[in-house]
Design a protein around this motif. Structure first.
Motif, mmCIF file in Angstrom:
data_model
loop_
_atom_site.group_PDB
_atom_site.id
_atom_site.type_symbol
_atom_site.label_atom_id
_atom_site.label_comp_id
_atom_site.label_asym_id
_atom_site.label_seq_id
_atom_site.Cartn_x
_atom_site.Cartn_y
_atom_site.Cartn_z
ATOM 1 N N LYS A 1 0.592 -1.794 -0.428
ATOM 2 C CA LYS A 1 0.965 -3.118 -0.922
ATOM 3 C C LYS A 1 1.748 -3.831 0.176
ATOM 4 O O LYS A 1 2.528 -3.200 0.899
ATOM 5 C CB LYS A 1 1.838 -3.004 -2.166
ATOM 6 C CG LYS A 1 1.127 -2.447 -3.351
ATOM 7 C CD LYS A 1 2.053 -2.374 -4.548
ATOM 8 C CE LYS A 1 1.322 -1.811 -5.744
ATOM 9 N NZ LYS A 1 2.156 -1.804 -6.940
ATOM 10 N N LYS A 2 1.554 -5.147 0.292
ATOM 11 C CA LYS A 2 2.277 -5.919 1.309
ATOM 12 C C LYS A 2 3.788 -5.777 1.150
ATOM 13 O O LYS A 2 4.520 -5.812 2.128
ATOM 14 C CB LYS A 2 1.900 -7.403 1.236
ATOM 15 C CG LYS A 2 0.572 -7.732 1.834
ATOM 16 C CD LYS A 2 0.380 -9.251 1.815
ATOM 17 C CE LYS A 2 -0.945 -9.656 2.381
ATOM 18 N NZ LYS A 2 -1.073 -11.121 2.412
ATOM 19 N N CYS B 1 5.973 -7.893 4.627
ATOM 20 C CA CYS B 1 4.722 -8.628 4.844
ATOM 21 C C CYS B 1 4.360 -9.499 3.648
ATOM 22 O O CYS B 1 3.681 -10.516 3.803
ATOM 23 C CB CYS B 1 3.585 -7.660 5.163
ATOM 24 S SG CYS B 1 3.780 -6.940 6.805
ATOM 25 N N SER B 2 4.844 -9.147 2.460
ATOM 26 C CA SER B 2 4.588 -9.982 1.285
ATOM 27 C C SER B 2 5.260 -11.338 1.436
ATOM 28 O O SER B 2 4.790 -12.340 0.907
ATOM 29 C CB SER B 2 5.070 -9.284 0.021
ATOM 30 O OG SER B 2 6.446 -8.966 0.112
ATOM 31 N N GLU C 1 -4.336 2.491 1.189
ATOM 32 C CA GLU C 1 -4.069 1.089 0.892
ATOM 33 C C GLU C 1 -2.591 0.935 0.572
ATOM 34 O O GLU C 1 -2.039 1.676 -0.237
ATOM 35 C CB GLU C 1 -4.907 0.619 -0.284
ATOM 36 C CG GLU C 1 -6.385 0.557 0.030
ATOM 37 C CD GLU C 1 -7.182 0.012 -1.123
ATOM 38 O OE1 GLU C 1 -7.672 -1.121 -1.010
ATOM 39 O OE2 GLU C 1 -7.299 0.733 -2.133
ATOM 40 N N TRP D 1 -3.760 -3.242 4.090
ATOM 41 C CA TRP D 1 -3.233 -3.826 2.864
ATOM 42 C C TRP D 1 -4.256 -3.706 1.750
ATOM 43 O O TRP D 1 -5.464 -3.688 1.985
ATOM 44 C CB TRP D 1 -2.882 -5.295 3.078
ATOM 45 C CG TRP D 1 -1.723 -5.504 3.995
ATOM 46 C CD1 TRP D 1 -0.701 -4.638 4.230
ATOM 47 C CD2 TRP D 1 -1.476 -6.643 4.791
ATOM 48 N NE1 TRP D 1 0.176 -5.177 5.134
ATOM 49 C CE2 TRP D 1 -0.278 -6.419 5.488
ATOM 50 C CE3 TRP D 1 -2.138 -7.844 4.992
ATOM 51 C CZ2 TRP D 1 0.269 -7.348 6.361
ATOM 52 C CZ3 TRP D 1 -1.588 -8.771 5.859
ATOM 53 C CH2 TRP D 1 -0.394 -8.524 6.533
ATOM 54 N N TRP E 1 5.227 -2.894 3.224
ATOM 55 C CA TRP E 1 4.886 -2.900 4.646
ATOM 56 C C TRP E 1 5.777 -3.945 5.317
ATOM 57 O O TRP E 1 5.850 -5.078 4.874
ATOM 58 C CB TRP E 1 3.419 -3.289 4.806
ATOM 59 C CG TRP E 1 2.814 -3.036 6.154
ATOM 60 C CD1 TRP E 1 3.276 -3.466 7.362
ATOM 61 C CD2 TRP E 1 1.606 -2.327 6.427
ATOM 62 N NE1 TRP E 1 2.436 -3.060 8.359
ATOM 63 C CE2 TRP E 1 1.398 -2.363 7.809
ATOM 64 C CE3 TRP E 1 0.671 -1.678 5.629
ATOM 65 C CZ2 TRP E 1 0.301 -1.769 8.423
ATOM 66 C CZ3 TRP E 1 -0.413 -1.093 6.237
ATOM 67 C CH2 TRP E 1 -0.594 -1.133 7.623
#
Length: 112
Positions: free
Chosen positions: A95-96, A106-107, A93, A57, A99
């Motif tokens: 972003k949540k 995941c955010s 990398e 992340w 993902w």
């Protein structure tokens, strides 16, 4: 530079269907340069190149990424017996919000 037609065998993969490489001089350089680079690298150097891809992340500092690359390189070289210069580390990398885990973003699953 004068535009020329590039043989289909040297065309970039993205141009295979549309044949746009025949219209763009820059594609000629890309295709030929890539082919020349590959042919000048000895086979044993192309085969034994550890590449480590790390997906994580967003939010790590430059210092954290620097240390991660240093440690992964050192330990990979130690374990495999290759030179440190042969080890490549790629950090992706994400972003949540891009993902997912267990059916959730995941955010939302792991808010700050």
């Amino acid at each position: 530079m004068q535009q020329q037609s590039v043989p289909a065998a040297l065309a970039p993969e993205c141009c295979a269907a549309c044949q746009c490489h025949r219209q763009h001089a820059c594609s000629i350089l890309t295709a030929v340069s890539a082919r020349l680079f590959i042919s000048t690298v000895p086979l044993h150097r192309r085969v034994h190149m550890p590449v480590i891809r790390v997906e994580l992340w967003e939010g790590r500092t430059l210092e954290q990424k620097r240390e991660l690359v240093k440690v992964l390189t050192r330990e990979t070289a130690r374990i495999t017996g290759c030179g440190k210069a042969s080890v490549y580390v790629i950090i992706d990398e994400v972003k949540k919000e891009n993902w997912g885990a267990g059916g959730e973003l995941c955010s939302e699953k792991y808010p700050e």
